[in-house]
Scaffold this active site. Structure first.
Site, PDB file in Angstrom:
ATOM      1  N   ALA A   1       0.791  -1.233   0.000  1.00 13.15           N
ATOM      2  CA  ALA A   1       0.000   0.000   0.000  1.00 13.15           C
ATOM      3  C   ALA A   1       0.822   1.281   0.000  1.00 13.15           C
ATOM      4  CB  ALA A   1      -0.931   0.007   1.211  1.00 13.15           C
TER       5      ALA A   1
ATOM      6  N   CYS B   1       2.877  -0.145 -12.001  1.00 14.59           N
ATOM      7  CA  CYS B   1       3.321   1.058 -12.720  1.00 14.59           C
ATOM      8  C   CYS B   1       4.424   0.647 -13.690  1.00 14.59           C
ATOM      9  CB  CYS B   1       3.777   2.149 -11.760  1.00 14.59           C
ATOM     10  SG  CYS B   1       5.051   1.660 -10.580  1.00 14.59           S
TER      11      CYS B   1
END
Length: 431
Positions: free
Chosen positions: A251, A372
């Site tokens: 996270a 990403c």
């Protein structure tokens, strides 16, 4: 303090010691008290790292022989000088003299630095032409990254590489618990800050020019956060419902955690996991600023037996560890620090965490896989392998006006709509 020398000391930790640019800047910049000095040094460091392979090619042609490893600071200083001469609006004589002045700790290097930079001024055009004939210098990436992207995106890889070398715009995420996007755009305008709404993401604003967060209206009170619009899409895709238990794996630093909580205030609860205790502190700090509540745990996402107990979740976000090839423009040191063998190791970690996460999802629950990265092995190929091994997994389509539909999931390539490179795949567990 000589600012070029300060930049060289920071860069030596990256180029010579393999430290991240963020960590090196965090250590080096506080020594400078003046805001403009810090901004100048930071610009030098980002510029040198962003253009490292092109600058290093020129330097290799100008040096008679490579510098010794113990002189990484002098190599960094030479790169600082070349960067100023190639890319900054610093007068050539000032760039040379100030860079030479930074050799006071190693007097032997004074003549070398002066000679190399003055030789560059005489031979700049020839050096630039030579760089065009060298693929690594022309594309300004290590050859293995060029080949990885050429293999995956043969018709698009040069565009991706070019996007990697551009400074990323500043995107904001409006906290819709506190204000609407249109209202916040008005607040920005009142402060003389120009921004544009992002059509593919209802919470996103792209600023015309980056500003310090302290200048953003209501930043300290949690009215807005800084987050690329590609990353903001996660909360909408996860689509957590009132009464859901949500698990956010890997996270830190907490942008997606906060976005989920902002979008759905009536969750039963959210548990945010990260293996790095220091980075998890940033999650706590971000949540506190935004006046949001979540349970945060330092734990290995791939070892749920250590922390999950009997808990199960209706929604899981797995923001998987990845190469980061979609955010090179924000973290240009990835080009210097990543190694070819990292991809296979990351694939194995992703598969381990994905397998563990699936066991924590209730039947009918939804898992959103995100990276990403723009590397297929970490993205669509990872999901293909998972689906082949899990007959209880169904892929849900992502119908959107952004990104490329892939055999599995949807891929945003770096620079599309000025966004970072991101990948998303949405899976539902059979009932």
């Amino acid at each position: 303090m000589n600012l070029r020398g300060c930049a060289a000391q920071i860069l030596a930790k990256v180029i010579g010691d393999g430290q991240s640019l963020t960590a090196a800047l965090d250590h080096g910049l506080p020594k400078l008290k003046d805001t403009k000095d810090r901004a100048f040094v930071q610009a030098l460091c980002y510029g040198v790292v962003r253009h490292y392979y092109a600058l290093d090619f020129a330097l290799s042609k100008l040096l008679g022989k490579p510098l010794k490893a113990k002189d990484a600071d002098i190599k960094a200083l030479l790169l600082v000088g070349l960067y100023q001469l190639q890319h900054m609006r610093v007068k050539a004589h000032a760039a040379v003299s100030e860079t030479v002045a930074a050799t006071s700790h190693k007097p032997w290097a004074r003549g070398l630095v002066n000679g190399v930079l003055r030789q560059y001024l005489r031979e700049a055009e020839n050096l630039l032409q030579a760089a065009e004939q060298d693929p690594q210098a022309r594309l300004n990436h290590p050859q293995w990254i060029v080949e990885t992207l050429r293999r995956d995106w043969p018709e698009r890889y040069e565009k991706i590489l070019h996007a990697n070398d551009q400074a990323a715009p500043m995107f904001l995420r409006v906290n819709q618990r506190q204000t609407g996007r249109d209202a916040y755009l008005d607040q920005l305008a009142a402060q003389g800050i120009a921004g544009q709404p992002v059509d593919c993401c209802s919470t996103a604003i792209r600023l015309d020019q980056a500003v310090a967060v302290e200048q953003l209206p209501g930043f300290g009170e949690g009215r807005v956060s800084v987050q690329d619009s590609a990353a903001q899409l996660a909360a909408e895709l996860l689509d957590a419902q009132a009464g859901d238990w949500v698990l956010d794996l890997c996270a830190a630093p907490g942008g997606k955690t906060a976005a989920i909580l902002e979008r759905q205030p009536a969750l039963a609860g959210l548990v945010a996991i990260d293996v790095d205790a220091q980075r998890l502190q940033r999650v706590d700090a971000n949540l506190a600023r935004l006046h949001l509540q979540a349970e945060t745990l330092v734990a290995d996402a791939g070892q749920p037996a250590d922390w999950a107990g009997q808990r199960r979740f209706q929604r899981i976000l797995l923001d998987a560890p990845c190469s980061g090839f979609g955010v090179i423009r924000r973290h240009p040191d990835i080009k210097l620090l990543r190694r070819p063998e990292d991809i296979a190791a990351l694939q194995a970690t992703q598969a381990r965490i994905l397998q563990a996460a699936w066991q924590l999802l209730i039947p009918g629950g939804i898992l959103l896989y995100a990276t990403c990265s723009v590397v297929k092995a970490e993205n669509e190929q990872q999901i293909a392998a998972f689906l082949a091994a899990h007959k209880d997994a169904e892929e849900l389509p992502i119908d959107a006006h952004w990104g490329l539909p892939r055999p599995h999931g949807r891929q945003i390539l770096t620079g599309e709509r000025q966004m970072d490179g991101f990948y998303y795949a949405k899976l539902r567990k059979a009932v």
